[in-house]
Design an enzyme around this catalytic site. Structure first.
Site, PDB file in Angstrom:
ATOM      1  N   LYS A 188       0.849  -1.199   0.000  1.00 48.95           N
ATOM      2  CA  LYS A 188       0.000   0.000   0.000  1.00 48.95           C
ATOM      3  C   LYS A 188       0.879   1.242   0.000  1.00 48.95           C
ATOM      4  O   LYS A 188       1.503   1.587   1.000  1.00 48.95           O
ATOM      5  CB  LYS A 188      -0.928   0.058   1.219  1.00 48.95           C
ATOM      6  CG  LYS A 188      -1.976   1.162   1.038  1.00 48.95           C
ATOM      7  CD  LYS A 188      -2.662   1.584   2.298  1.00 48.95           C
ATOM      8  CE  LYS A 188      -2.049   2.786   2.940  1.00 48.95           C
ATOM      9  NZ  LYS A 188      -2.029   4.003   2.102  1.00 48.95           N
ATOM     10  N   GLY A 241       6.856   5.181   7.896  1.00 47.55           N
ATOM     11  CA  GLY A 241       5.964   6.332   8.026  1.00 47.55           C
ATOM     12  C   GLY A 241       6.202   7.009   9.356  1.00 47.55           C
ATOM     13  O   GLY A 241       7.287   6.899   9.934  1.00 47.55           O
ATOM     14  N   SER A 242       5.172   7.687   9.852  1.00 46.90           N
ATOM     15  CA  SER A 242       5.332   8.466  11.080  1.00 46.90           C
ATOM     16  C   SER A 242       5.397   7.553  12.299  1.00 46.90           C
ATOM     17  O   SER A 242       4.880   6.431  12.285  1.00 46.90           O
ATOM     18  CB  SER A 242       4.161   9.435  11.214  1.00 46.90           C
ATOM     19  OG  SER A 242       2.959   8.699  11.251  1.00 46.90           O
ATOM     20  N   THR A 243       6.003   8.068  13.351  1.00 42.74           N
ATOM     21  CA  THR A 243       6.122   7.281  14.586  1.00 42.74           C
ATOM     22  C   THR A 243       4.736   6.973  15.150  1.00 42.74           C
ATOM     23  O   THR A 243       4.493   5.868  15.638  1.00 42.74           O
ATOM     24  CB  THR A 243       7.018   8.039  15.592  1.00 42.74           C
ATOM     25  OG1 THR A 243       8.346   8.055  15.039  1.00 42.74           O
ATOM     26  CG2 THR A 243       7.058   7.353  16.944  1.00 42.74           C
ATOM     27  N   GLY A 246       3.269   4.244  13.180  1.00 40.70           N
ATOM     28  CA  GLY A 246       4.109   3.068  13.463  1.00 40.70           C
ATOM     29  C   GLY A 246       3.672   2.376  14.749  1.00 40.70           C
ATOM     30  O   GLY A 246       3.585   1.143  14.820  1.00 40.70           O
ATOM     31  N   GLU A 263      10.206   1.687  10.092  1.00 42.01           N
ATOM     32  CA  GLU A 263      11.143   2.780   9.775  1.00 42.01           C
ATOM     33  C   GLU A 263      10.379   4.069  10.001  1.00 42.01           C
ATOM     34  O   GLU A 263       9.468   4.397   9.231  1.00 42.01           O
ATOM     35  CB  GLU A 263      11.594   2.690   8.310  1.00 42.01           C
ATOM     36  CG  GLU A 263      12.408   1.457   7.971  1.00 42.01           C
ATOM     37  CD  GLU A 263      13.790   1.476   8.590  1.00 42.01           C
ATOM     38  OE1 GLU A 263      14.297   2.553   8.923  1.00 42.01           O
ATOM     39  OE2 GLU A 263      14.356   0.383   8.762  1.00 42.01           O
ATOM     40  N   CYS A 297      13.097  11.680   6.599  1.00 44.02           N
ATOM     41  CA  CYS A 297      13.320  11.105   7.930  1.00 44.02           C
ATOM     42  C   CYS A 297      14.748  11.349   8.396  1.00 44.02           C
ATOM     43  O   CYS A 297      15.019  11.477   9.571  1.00 44.02           O
ATOM     44  CB  CYS A 297      13.027   9.613   7.895  1.00 44.02           C
ATOM     45  SG  CYS A 297      13.991   8.734   6.653  1.00 44.02           S
ATOM     46  N   GLU A 395       9.792  16.262  15.066  1.00 39.87           N
ATOM     47  CA  GLU A 395      10.106  16.179  13.646  1.00 39.87           C
ATOM     48  C   GLU A 395       9.252  17.210  12.910  1.00 39.87           C
ATOM     49  O   GLU A 395       8.048  17.013  12.736  1.00 39.87           O
ATOM     50  CB  GLU A 395       9.792  14.764  13.131  1.00 39.87           C
ATOM     51  CG  GLU A 395      10.273  14.519  11.735  1.00 39.87           C
ATOM     52  CD  GLU A 395       9.898  13.140  11.223  1.00 39.87           C
ATOM     53  OE1 GLU A 395       8.735  12.728  11.399  1.00 39.87           O
ATOM     54  OE2 GLU A 395      10.763  12.481  10.631  1.00 39.87           O
TER      55      GLU A 395
HETATM   56  P1  NAD Z   1       2.135   8.366   7.741  1.00 36.87           P
HETATM   57  O1  NAD Z   1       2.475   7.601   8.962  1.00 36.87           O
HETATM   58  O2  NAD Z   1       1.058   9.385   7.822  1.00 36.87           O
HETATM   59  O3  NAD Z   1       1.720   7.388   6.553  1.00 36.87           O
HETATM   60  C1  NAD Z   1       2.553   6.332   6.124  1.00 36.87           C
HETATM   61  C2  NAD Z   1       1.709   5.261   5.479  1.00 36.87           C
HETATM   62  O4  NAD Z   1       0.857   4.699   6.481  1.00 36.87           O
HETATM   63  C3  NAD Z   1       0.782   5.769   4.374  1.00 36.87           C
HETATM   64  O5  NAD Z   1       0.712   4.808   3.337  1.00 36.87           O
HETATM   65  C4  NAD Z   1      -0.552   5.880   5.090  1.00 36.87           C
HETATM   66  O6  NAD Z   1      -1.667   5.772   4.229  1.00 36.87           O
HETATM   67  C5  NAD Z   1      -0.475   4.681   6.024  1.00 36.87           C
HETATM   68  N1  NAD Z   1      -1.373   4.757   7.183  1.00 36.87           N
HETATM   69  C6  NAD Z   1      -1.943   5.846   7.744  1.00 36.87           C
HETATM   70  N2  NAD Z   1      -2.761   5.475   8.753  1.00 36.87           N
HETATM   71  C7  NAD Z   1      -2.691   4.125   8.844  1.00 36.87           C
HETATM   72  C8  NAD Z   1      -3.291   3.153   9.685  1.00 36.87           C
HETATM   73  N3  NAD Z   1      -4.157   3.500  10.625  1.00 36.87           N
HETATM   74  N4  NAD Z   1      -2.966   1.851   9.504  1.00 36.87           N
HETATM   75  C9  NAD Z   1      -2.087   1.479   8.554  1.00 36.87           C
HETATM   76  N5  NAD Z   1      -1.516   2.358   7.695  1.00 36.87           N
HETATM   77  C10 NAD Z   1      -1.794   3.665   7.843  1.00 36.87           C
HETATM   78  O7  NAD Z   1       3.507   9.019   7.244  1.00 36.87           O
HETATM   79  P2  NAD Z   1       3.720   9.994   6.023  1.00 36.87           P
HETATM   80  O8  NAD Z   1       3.199  11.344   6.417  1.00 36.87           O
HETATM   81  O9  NAD Z   1       3.236   9.369   4.761  1.00 36.87           O
HETATM   82  O10 NAD Z   1       5.322  10.022   5.944  1.00 36.87           O
HETATM   83  C11 NAD Z   1       6.099  10.839   6.719  1.00 36.87           C
HETATM   84  C12 NAD Z   1       6.703  10.089   7.900  1.00 36.87           C
HETATM   85  O11 NAD Z   1       7.427   8.952   7.444  1.00 36.87           O
HETATM   86  C13 NAD Z   1       7.702  10.924   8.665  1.00 36.87           C
HETATM   87  O12 NAD Z   1       7.507  10.759  10.048  1.00 36.87           O
HETATM   88  C14 NAD Z   1       9.049  10.333   8.255  1.00 36.87           C
HETATM   89  O13 NAD Z   1      10.085  10.524   9.177  1.00 36.87           O
HETATM   90  C15 NAD Z   1       8.707   8.900   8.081  1.00 36.87           C
HETATM   91  N6  NAD Z   1       9.699   8.248   7.228  1.00 36.87           N
HETATM   92  C16 NAD Z   1      10.623   7.397   7.790  1.00 36.87           C
HETATM   93  C17 NAD Z   1      11.619   6.808   7.006  1.00 36.87           C
HETATM   94  C18 NAD Z   1      12.636   5.874   7.588  1.00 36.87           C
HETATM   95  O14 NAD Z   1      13.250   5.140   6.833  1.00 36.87           O
HETATM   96  N7  NAD Z   1      12.859   5.866   8.896  1.00 36.87           N
HETATM   97  C19 NAD Z   1      11.649   7.077   5.632  1.00 36.87           C
HETATM   98  C20 NAD Z   1      10.706   7.934   5.103  1.00 36.87           C
HETATM   99  C21 NAD Z   1       9.723   8.507   5.896  1.00 36.87           C
END
Ligand code: NAD
Length: 507
Positions: A188, A241-243, A246, A263, A297, A395
């Site tokens: 996804k 994605g976001s903490t 996560g 991550e 990130c 962040e």
């Molecule tokens: P996000 O957490 O909002 O979304 C990430 C993904 O999760 C998207 O596909 C989203 O649709 C999905 N998602 C949202 N709610 C969900 C749920 N309830 N259940 C399952 N999936 C769900 O993050 P974002 O705004 O897309 O990305 C930015 C974040 O990602 C930042 O915090 C950044 O630091 C982090 N990031 C980390 C790394 C790493 O390697 N550590 C790399 C890139 C981005």
């Protein structure tokens, strides 16, 4: 320096309407599609299917069936490797198209995305090599009657969930390794930037990945992602994605004890000592903070400067930041593109306003930019930040650099480690001892010394503390997608536990 948005650049762009890939078929969802407006040009550039819970369940079932019946999970490593190498070649062949999609959907500079696609090709090739080298262990040291063999078996069905900031690169840090191990997957992408992942689906079909091995379901997190992280037929979740999300992922996955790889966010420091090569550092400071508009990130969003050089460094970083070209992502000279959504731009601006209220000085930037259309933020430097402030701890995910100072090495380490995150860090000094002391004491998954944000497919990447769980890339990355199985074999007569004569009979 700004690059005005060229309104003609996307005038003739025909929005691409993507379908989802489930069980080898390109299908539509029943709800209205999600339209993606280019953050730079304000026009609809793509539309994605708004997948439902039922679509996610169908994709999981297709992946389960493909895993349980083969052929992918039963192929030799060499056969899987050949297909992954073909995929890498096809990605390279369609790199212009992939780069363009990420640039217009995410607002990323086109020249930068081309580099990301090239990097991704290298990762797919690396994973292809690892597919042939996945192996366990044997123990011939357990006595005459025992031989122990430790197998690595593909873990099964893997849910892969990715964010919007590096749409193509991040799916490439997960999917080829899961495939190399023999897993099947449901992917996804972010609902904001799904285009390049869907093109990847076409590429994998052409490369010969069998139906059901890679399923791509588009849609929102709460609808599609929630099913992918909780469904009993999923064995592992690999999430970037976001903490916050996560943590939710881990909670969902805990109900069926799935393996989880996370991550997450970062608040990465660059610690600078007076004996550093400051010229090299100034460039790395600007790169670390403003690469990908700070929506990264790994962004080096905290400078921790020795007090004696702070004033000089802030003025030199500001001077260089003034020349960074912000604007039209489709202009090949642009270094900083558009911010992902108007809401996100507001969030970043609110962080700056909050810091100003606390008496922080804006050494450079600090404002949103009107470039004719789209949403943009000026590269910003905040000086006089203290470790307790939100801009030092959270962040921000925008082009905002917070400057803090230290006097002793111990204080530098303490400030670096004072946040909840631990993804990466940089240290700058010509003294080997200083670099290694910081390298050992900073709690982060990667520490760069006299450089910043370099990477290689061979080097593991991931976070300490609330930056994540597990590592991606590197030679162990395929093993992450496996279960370990012990084959404990007995040779010759076995001594009985209750009925000694049973063993005698066999002997
Ligand atoms: P996000 O957490 O909002 O979304 C990430 C993904 O999760 C998207 O596909 C989203 O649709 C999905 N998602 C949202 N709610 C969900 C749920 N309830 N259940 C399952 N999936 C769900 O993050 P974002 O705004 O897309 O990305 C930015 C974040 O990602 C930042 O915090 C950044 O630091 C982090 N990031 C980390 C790394 C790493 O390697 N550590 C790399 C890139 C981005």
């Amino acid at each position: 320096m700004t690059v005005l948005v060229n309104p003609r650049a996307l005038r003739d762009h025909k929005a691409r309407h993507f379908k989802m890939l489930i069980g080898g078929e390109w299908v539509s969802a029943s709800a209205d599609p999600i339209e993606r407006v280019a953050p730079s040009h304000g026009v609809v550039v793509s539309s994605f299917q708004a997948g439902s819970k039922a679509d996610a369940e169908r994709a999981i079932s297709a992946a389960r069936n493909a895993f349980d019946t083969g052929p992918w999970s039963r192929m030799t490593g060499s056969e899987r490797s050949r297909i992954l190498l073909k995929a890498a070649d096809l990605i390279a062949a369609r790199s212009e198209e992939l780069a363009y999609l990420d640039a217009i959907e995410a607002g990323k500079p086109i020249s930068q995305v081309k580099g990301e696609i090239a990097g991704s090709v290298d990762i797919w090739r690396y994973a292809a090599a690892l597919a042939r080298d996945l192996h366990g262990e044997s123990y011939n040291t357990l006595g005459e009657a025992t031989l122990g063999v430790v197998l690595r078996e593909a873990i099964g069905v893997v849910s892969i969930i990715t964010p919007w900031n590096f749409p193509f690169l991040i799916v490439g840090q997960k999917l080829p390794f899961a495939l190399a191990a023999g897993c099947t997957t449901v992917v996804k992408p972010s609902e904001l930037t799904s285009g390049s992942t869907l093109v990847l689906g076409e590429i994998l079909q052409e490369a010969g990945v069998p139906d059901g091995v890679v399923n791509i379901v588009t849609g929102t997190g709460p609808e599609v992602g929630a099913v992918m992280t909780s469904h009993p037929q999923v064995d592992m979740v690999s999430f970037t994605g976001s903490t916050g999300v996560g943590k939710l992922t881990m909670t969902n996955a805990a109900q069926t004890l799935k393996k989880v790889s996370l991550e997450l966010g970062g608040k990465n420091p660059q610690i600078v000592f007076p004996d550093a090569d400051l010229e090299a550092f100034i460039d790395a400071a600007v790169f670390g903070a403003y690469f990908n508009a700070g929506e990264c990130c790994n962004a080096g969003s905290r400078l921790i400067l020795h007090k004696s050089i702070a004033k000089d460094v802030v003025s030199r970083v500001s001077e260089l930041a003034r020349g960074v070209k912000v604007g039209d992502p489709l202009d090949p000279t642009t270094k900083v593109g558009a911010m992902i959504t108007p809401q996100h731009l507001e969030k970043v601006a609110a962080y700056i306003a909050g810091a100003k209220d606390k008496g922080v000085e804006v050494a450079h930037g600090g404002e949103t930019l009107d470039l004719g259309m789209g949403q943009f933020m000026a590269p910003t430097i905040l000086s006089g930040v203290t470790p307790d402030m939100a801009v030092a701890r959270e962040e921000v995910f925008g082009p905002v650099l917070s400057v803090l100072t230290f006097e002793t090495t111990a204080e530098a380490v303490e400030i670096a480690n004072s946040v909840d995150y631990g993804l990466s860090a940089g240290v700058w000094s010509r003294d080997f001892d200083t670099c290694l002391t910081i390298g050992r004491k900073v709690r982060a998954g990667t520490v760069w010394m006299n450089t910043f944000m370099d990477g290689a497919s061979e080097l593991p990447f991931g976070g300490y503390k609330q930056s994540g769980l597990g590592r991606e890339l590197g030679r162990h990355s395929v093993e992450d997608y496996t279960e370990t199985k012990t084959l404990n074999m007995h040779i010759g007569a076995r001594t009985g536990w209750w009925m000694p004569q049973a063993a005698d009979r066999r002997g």
